[in-house]
Motif scaffolding. Structure first.
Motif, PDB file in Angstrom:
ATOM      1  N   THR A   1      15.598  67.165   5.633  1.00  0.00           N
ATOM      2  CA  THR A   1      16.282  66.172   6.446  1.00  0.00           C
ATOM      3  C   THR A   1      15.661  66.128   7.835  1.00  0.00           C
ATOM      4  O   THR A   1      15.517  67.158   8.498  1.00  0.00           O
TER       5      THR A   1
ATOM      6  N   SER B   1      19.480  59.978  10.344  1.00  0.00           N
ATOM      7  CA  SER B   1      18.699  60.927   9.540  1.00  0.00           C
ATOM      8  C   SER B   1      17.963  60.227   8.414  1.00  0.00           C
ATOM      9  O   SER B   1      18.386  59.177   7.916  1.00  0.00           O
TER      10      SER B   1
ATOM     11  N   HIS C   1      16.292  61.506   4.613  1.00  0.00           N
ATOM     12  CA  HIS C   1      16.274  62.621   3.666  1.00  0.00           C
ATOM     13  C   HIS C   1      15.059  62.491   2.743  1.00  0.00           C
ATOM     14  O   HIS C   1      14.686  61.397   2.326  1.00  0.00           O
TER      15      HIS C   1
END
Length: 258
Positions: A190, A202, A204
């Motif tokens: 992340t 964020s 991922h």
């Protein structure tokens, strides 16, 4: 004496009016005292340039960073308007209006385009064991991001223990590792970016490490087969006469025997 004084005052007021009512720019959103318009990415900006005191129709010119803006016919006589939908490239762009043939009297405004990092997504990454791993996170933003952090399976990455390295250049943050191991580098990575204006966001990366496959050097193999084939062909061609003679003798001997 009074007449001379009144004439002087009138002349001063006329000059003052020409100066104030010359080139003028109005904008929506409004610009600040420094001539800067703060606007979010893709939010429209309206610019209107007007020419004040004039005896005839005068042509107006718009520049974007000193390059002429193409205007529609009729949108340049004493009053001219622009509608700008700002992109990333418009951040810091300066728009200037002046009378054609007289660039000394001009007015400019500058766009300050604010935007957040565009990273809200999940990416699937598959890499073979002992190959290189490269993960990239877009950190371009205005205002600049305040911090960038990387985590693996919910815990901050240990660069030394995990054999990882991070490079930040203001536009991207790149996490890399050479010769990855299945037991060490697989999992959910992340990238978390903090913006003073837009908060936290964020990206991922679901990284899957597969077993290393044996890779054959296909190019050299093909080249080798071609060389072997050509060598065999040349050998046959060079001995073709002998082969023909032997075949002919066998045929004649067979005929005589019959």
């Amino acid at each position: 004496m009074k007449f001379i004084l009144r004439a002087a005052v009138f002349h001063f007021l006329v000059l003052y009016a020409v100066h104030v009512l010359g080139i003028n720019i109005q904008s929506k959103p409004a610009f600040n005292d420094e001539g800067v318009i703060q606007v979010k990415l893709n939010d429209p900006v309206s610019l209107v340039c007007t020419l004040g005191v004039t005896k005839a129709e005068e042509e107006l010119v718009w520049l974007r960073n000193d390059a002429a803006v193409l205007l529609k016919e009729g949108n340049n006589k004493n009053r001219s308007s622009l509608c700008v939908t700002p992109t990333y490239e418009d951040n810091g762009a300066k728009f200037t209006c002046h009378q054609k043939g007289n660039s000394t009297d001009q007015v400019s405004v500058t766009l300050n385009v604010t935007f957040a990092p565009n990273i809200s997504e999940t990416v699937e990454v598959t890499v073979e064991e002992e190959d290189d791993l490269v993960l990239e996170c877009d950190t371009r933003a205005n205002p600049l991001v305040s911090s960038v952090t990387w985590s693996l399976n919910g815990s901050l990455v240990d660069l030394l223990a995990d054999g990882l390295s991070v490079i930040n250049n203001g536009l991207t943050s790149q996490l890399t590792s050479s010769k990855v191991k299945k037991t060490l580098h697989g999992g959910m990575y992340t990238c978390t970016v903090d913006s003073p204006m837009y908060g936290s966001s964020s990206r991922h990366f679901q990284v899957t490490i597969t077993d290393k496959t044996l890779k054959f050097p296909l190019g050299p193999m093909i080249a080798g087969l071609v060389v072997v084939g050509l060598t065999a062909l040349l050998a046959v061609v060079s001995r073709w006469r002998k082969i023909v003679k032997v075949t002919h003798r066998i045929h004649v001997w067979s005929t005589e025997t019959d």
